[in-house]
Scaffold this motif. Structure first.
Motif, PDB file in Angstrom:
ATOM      1  N   HIS A 157       0.717  -1.267   0.351  1.00 57.93           N
ATOM      2  CA  HIS A 157      -0.059   0.210  -0.026  1.00 57.93           C
ATOM      3  C   HIS A 157       0.601   1.166  -0.233  1.00 57.93           C
ATOM      4  CE1 HIS A 157      -4.289  -1.820   0.455  1.00 57.93           C
ATOM      5  NE2 HIS A 157      -3.471  -2.813   1.481  1.00 57.93           N
ATOM      6  N   PHE A 158       0.784   1.828  -1.184  1.00 57.89           N
ATOM      7  CA  PHE A 158       1.533   3.041  -1.264  1.00 57.89           C
ATOM      8  C   PHE A 158       1.420   4.412  -0.432  1.00 57.89           C
ATOM      9  CE2 PHE A 158       2.314   7.694  -3.051  1.00 57.89           C
ATOM     10  CZ  PHE A 158       2.903   7.705  -3.492  1.00 57.89           C
ATOM     11  N   LEU A 159       1.907   4.418   0.557  1.00 63.87           N
ATOM     12  CA  LEU A 159       1.880   5.850   1.552  1.00 63.87           C
ATOM     13  C   LEU A 159       2.026   7.171   1.275  1.00 63.87           C
ATOM     14  CD1 LEU A 159       2.845   4.414   4.631  1.00 63.87           C
ATOM     15  CD2 LEU A 159       0.362   3.746   3.769  1.00 63.87           C
ATOM     16  N   ARG A 160       3.205   7.458   0.248  1.00 58.62           N
ATOM     17  CA  ARG A 160       2.989   9.293   0.463  1.00 58.62           C
ATOM     18  C   ARG A 160       4.322   8.269  -0.699  1.00 58.62           C
ATOM     19  NH1 ARG A 160       3.113  12.825   4.524  1.00 58.62           N
ATOM     20  NH2 ARG A 160       3.429  14.395   3.045  1.00 58.62           N
ATOM     21  N   PRO A 161       4.986   9.701  -1.672  1.00 60.24           N
ATOM     22  CA  PRO A 161       6.463  10.317  -1.894  1.00 60.24           C
ATOM     23  C   PRO A 161       7.235  10.603  -1.286  1.00 60.24           C
ATOM     24  CG  PRO A 161       5.056  11.829  -2.424  1.00 60.24           C
ATOM     25  CD  PRO A 161       3.794  10.493  -2.071  1.00 60.24           C
ATOM     26  N   LEU A 162       8.194  10.005  -1.047  1.00 58.46           N
ATOM     27  CA  LEU A 162       9.774  10.495  -0.214  1.00 58.46           C
ATOM     28  C   LEU A 162      10.909  11.273  -0.998  1.00 58.46           C
ATOM     29  CD1 LEU A 162      10.564   8.007   2.613  1.00 58.46           C
ATOM     30  CD2 LEU A 162       9.166  10.008   2.916  1.00 58.46           C
ATOM     31  N   ASP A 163      10.589  12.885  -0.037  1.00 57.90           N
ATOM     32  CA  ASP A 163      11.854  13.571  -1.025  1.00 57.90           C
ATOM     33  C   ASP A 163      12.696  13.937  -0.234  1.00 57.90           C
ATOM     34  OD1 ASP A 163      10.161  15.660   0.146  1.00 57.90           O
ATOM     35  OD2 ASP A 163      10.076  16.666  -1.607  1.00 57.90           O
ATOM     36  N   TYR A 164      13.918  14.591  -0.321  1.00 57.84           N
ATOM     37  CA  TYR A 164      14.506  14.469   0.466  1.00 57.84           C
ATOM     38  C   TYR A 164      15.416  16.560   0.659  1.00 57.84           C
ATOM     39  CZ  TYR A 164      15.349  10.261   1.276  1.00 57.84           C
ATOM     40  OH  TYR A 164      15.363   8.178   1.379  1.00 57.84           O
ATOM     41  N   LYS A 165      15.133  16.900   1.357  1.00 54.79           N
ATOM     42  CA  LYS A 165      16.050  18.461   1.352  1.00 54.79           C
ATOM     43  C   LYS A 165      17.140  18.363   2.700  1.00 54.79           C
ATOM     44  CE  LYS A 165      10.850  20.382   1.893  1.00 54.79           C
ATOM     45  NZ  LYS A 165      10.149  21.132   2.624  1.00 54.79           N
ATOM     46  N   LEU A 166      17.954  19.390   2.106  1.00 53.65           N
ATOM     47  CA  LEU A 166      19.388  19.901   2.694  1.00 53.65           C
ATOM     48  C   LEU A 166      18.893  20.939   4.061  1.00 53.65           C
ATOM     49  CD1 LEU A 166      21.952  18.926   3.372  1.00 53.65           C
ATOM     50  CD2 LEU A 166      22.492  21.277   1.768  1.00 53.65           C
ATOM     51  N   VAL A 167      19.070  20.374   5.491  1.00 61.61           N
ATOM     52  CA  VAL A 167      17.921  20.941   6.127  1.00 61.61           C
ATOM     53  C   VAL A 167      19.764  20.909   7.141  1.00 61.61           C
ATOM     54  CG1 VAL A 167      16.110  20.827   6.392  1.00 61.61           C
ATOM     55  CG2 VAL A 167      17.657  19.163   7.186  1.00 61.61           C
ATOM     56  N   HIS A 168      19.045  22.268   7.926  1.00 64.82           N
ATOM     57  CA  HIS A 168      20.388  22.616   9.331  1.00 64.82           C
ATOM     58  C   HIS A 168      19.489  23.078  10.421  1.00 64.82           C
ATOM     59  CE1 HIS A 168      20.831  26.870   8.857  1.00 64.82           C
ATOM     60  NE2 HIS A 168      20.455  26.685   7.500  1.00 64.82           N
ATOM     61  N   GLY A 169      19.872  22.639  12.023  1.00 65.66           N
ATOM     62  CA  GLY A 169      19.159  23.603  12.894  1.00 65.66           C
ATOM     63  C   GLY A 169      19.233  25.116  12.723  1.00 65.66           C
ATOM     64  N   SER A 170      18.522  25.985  13.793  1.00 60.42           N
ATOM     65  CA  SER A 170      19.077  26.934  13.579  1.00 60.42           C
ATOM     66  C   SER A 170      20.005  28.047  13.810  1.00 60.42           C
ATOM     67  CB  SER A 170      17.423  27.953  14.167  1.00 60.42           C
ATOM     68  OG  SER A 170      17.340  27.902  15.682  1.00 60.42           O
ATOM     69  N   ASN A 171      20.659  27.033  15.297  1.00 61.54           N
ATOM     70  CA  ASN A 171      22.126  27.885  16.281  1.00 61.54           C
ATOM     71  C   ASN A 171      23.067  27.608  15.079  1.00 61.54           C
ATOM     72  OD1 ASN A 171      21.197  24.642  16.510  1.00 61.54           O
ATOM     73  ND2 ASN A 171      22.210  25.480  18.191  1.00 61.54           N
ATOM     74  N   TYR A 172      22.448  26.894  13.732  1.00 60.79           N
ATOM     75  CA  TYR A 172      24.214  26.143  13.062  1.00 60.79           C
ATOM     76  C   TYR A 172      24.514  27.336  11.457  1.00 60.79           C
ATOM     77  CZ  TYR A 172      26.700  24.039   9.776  1.00 60.79           C
ATOM     78  OH  TYR A 172      27.775  23.217   8.718  1.00 60.79           O
ATOM     79  N   LEU A 173      25.702  27.776  11.798  1.00 60.28           N
ATOM     80  CA  LEU A 173      25.094  28.107  10.271  1.00 60.28           C
ATOM     81  C   LEU A 173      26.707  27.767   9.478  1.00 60.28           C
ATOM     82  CD1 LEU A 173      26.002  31.528   8.800  1.00 60.28           C
ATOM     83  CD2 LEU A 173      28.165  31.636   9.874  1.00 60.28           C
ATOM     84  N   PRO A 174      26.280  27.662   8.322  1.00 61.73           N
ATOM     85  CA  PRO A 174      26.855  26.227   7.175  1.00 61.73           C
ATOM     86  C   PRO A 174      27.355  27.250   6.552  1.00 61.73           C
ATOM     87  CG  PRO A 174      24.831  27.199   6.447  1.00 61.73           C
ATOM     88  CD  PRO A 174      24.737  27.832   7.948  1.00 61.73           C
ATOM     89  N   LYS A 175      28.713  27.018   6.197  1.00 58.34           N
ATOM     90  CA  LYS A 175      29.866  27.455   5.407  1.00 58.34           C
ATOM     91  C   LYS A 175      30.263  26.183   4.210  1.00 58.34           C
ATOM     92  CE  LYS A 175      31.642  29.787   9.740  1.00 58.34           C
ATOM     93  NZ  LYS A 175      33.351  29.751  10.648  1.00 58.34           N
ATOM     94  N   LEU A 176      29.373  26.855   3.336  1.00 67.83           N
ATOM     95  CA  LEU A 176      29.385  26.016   1.820  1.00 67.83           C
ATOM     96  C   LEU A 176      30.340  27.171   0.440  1.00 67.83           C
ATOM     97  CD1 LEU A 176      26.796  24.059   2.148  1.00 67.83           C
ATOM     98  CD2 LEU A 176      28.681  23.527   2.479  1.00 67.83           C
ATOM     99  N   LYS A 177      30.186  26.158  -0.207  1.00 69.44           N
ATOM    100  CA  LYS A 177      30.422  26.653  -1.584  1.00 69.44           C
ATOM    101  C   LYS A 177      30.401  25.695  -2.288  1.00 69.44           C
ATOM    102  CE  LYS A 177      36.182  28.190   0.090  1.00 69.44           C
ATOM    103  NZ  LYS A 177      37.240  28.620  -0.646  1.00 69.44           N
TER     104      LYS A 177
END
Length: 287
Positions: A157-177
């Motif tokens: 029984h198909f329940l729902r699709p699963l996509d993915y998101k890139l997330v972080h906590g509000s107290n984390y500052l991501p340093k990405l290039k």
């Protein structure tokens, strides 16, 4: 040396699933052990059983006949366990459910009182092993799990699709290039241990270079908690109760897609308790 029942089940799994990863998931083993098992069987028989192509493993010669014998063994195990489960029901109503720790903690447990109120005599046994349960051995009555290729010999029984998101906590500052889809740097929280076949790891290895730190978890629930604690970046299923309170990096796309299914064996088609839990799972994951 004659083939064992386990050998025939390995042949069945690879013949059915066509890739080592999917065959390993079906058997509840890792892909390297399945590869070694096939090579050992081929050496014992003195002939190759599969050819390898871009699409996966293709059975050769009499391999499908051997796989059919494996299917018969699988069916026998199902029937035997069904008899044993009926003996259980003679004592009390017991429901064995396998799911993931994060689905259990975020969706099922917050609503379980509703199910217990309707079925007060039910004993529920939850299992959150990260290896796909051997439903073909009827080790469990119901599975609520992500899958991009649910076993065809189970009712799904198909329940729902699963996509993915890139997330972080509000107290984390991501340093990405960022350069197109390529990503450099950052503190990363990844599935590890028995979750090494998780699709997010493939995406990470292809898109991220020179990470500042990598922390791995053998539990998606712990990984979610680490993200909410501000320990780094995580690619998580885009389900509200999982990503609540987290910040989404909309500039980064995680294209991996899966599906959430509720699965059970055909012998439970008329089992009222199993059917009730399927309806309950749909209610839990609705919306």
């Amino acid at each position: 040396m004659p083939l064992s029942s386990e050998d025939l089940l390995v042949i069945l799994a690879l013949c059915r699933e066509q890739t080592l990863d999917r065959a390993a998931a079906w058997l509840g083993r890792d892909s390297s052990s399945v590869f070694r098992a096939i090579k050992r069987i081929e050496t014992r028989l003195g002939t190759p059983l599969f050819s390898r192509s871009k699409s996966g493993f293709e059975p050769l010669g009499l391999t499908r006949e051997l796989a059919e014998k494996g299917r018969e063994i699988s069916e026998t195990l199902r029937h035997a366990d069904n008899i044993a489960s009926q003996l259980d029901l003679a004592r009390f109503e017991k429901l064995r459910v396998t799911t993931t720790d994060v689905i259990l903690s975020c969706y099922i447990l917050p609503n379980i009182d509703q199910f217990r109120a309707k079925y007060p005599g039910t004993h529920i046994e939850f299992n959150t092993s990260n290896q796909f349960a051997k439903m073909w051995e009827r080790g469990f009555d119901v599975a609520v799990r992500p899958s991009s290729n649910p076993p065809g010999d189970l009712i799904g029984h198909f329940l729902r699709p699963l996509d993915y998101k890139l997330v972080h906590g509000s107290n984390y500052l991501p340093k990405l290039k960022l350069s197109g889809r390529a990503i450099q740097g950052g503190d990363w929280l990844l599935p590890g241990g028995t979750l090494t076949n998780h699709p997010v790891r493939k995406w990470f290895s292809q898109q991220v270079s020179n990470p500042d730190t990598v922390t791995q978890f053998d539990s998606m629930n712990l990984l979610v908690q680490a993200a909410k604690s501000g320990l780094g970046l995580a690619a998580l299923p885009g389900l509200a109760r999982i990503t609540d309170g987290l910040v989404t990096l909309s500039d980064v796309e995680v294209p991996e897609v899966s599906e959430l299914w509720c699965l059970y064996h055909s012998s439970n088609r008329e089992n009222p308790l199993v059917q009730a839990f399927v309806r309950f799972a749909k209610h839990c994951l609705d919306g």
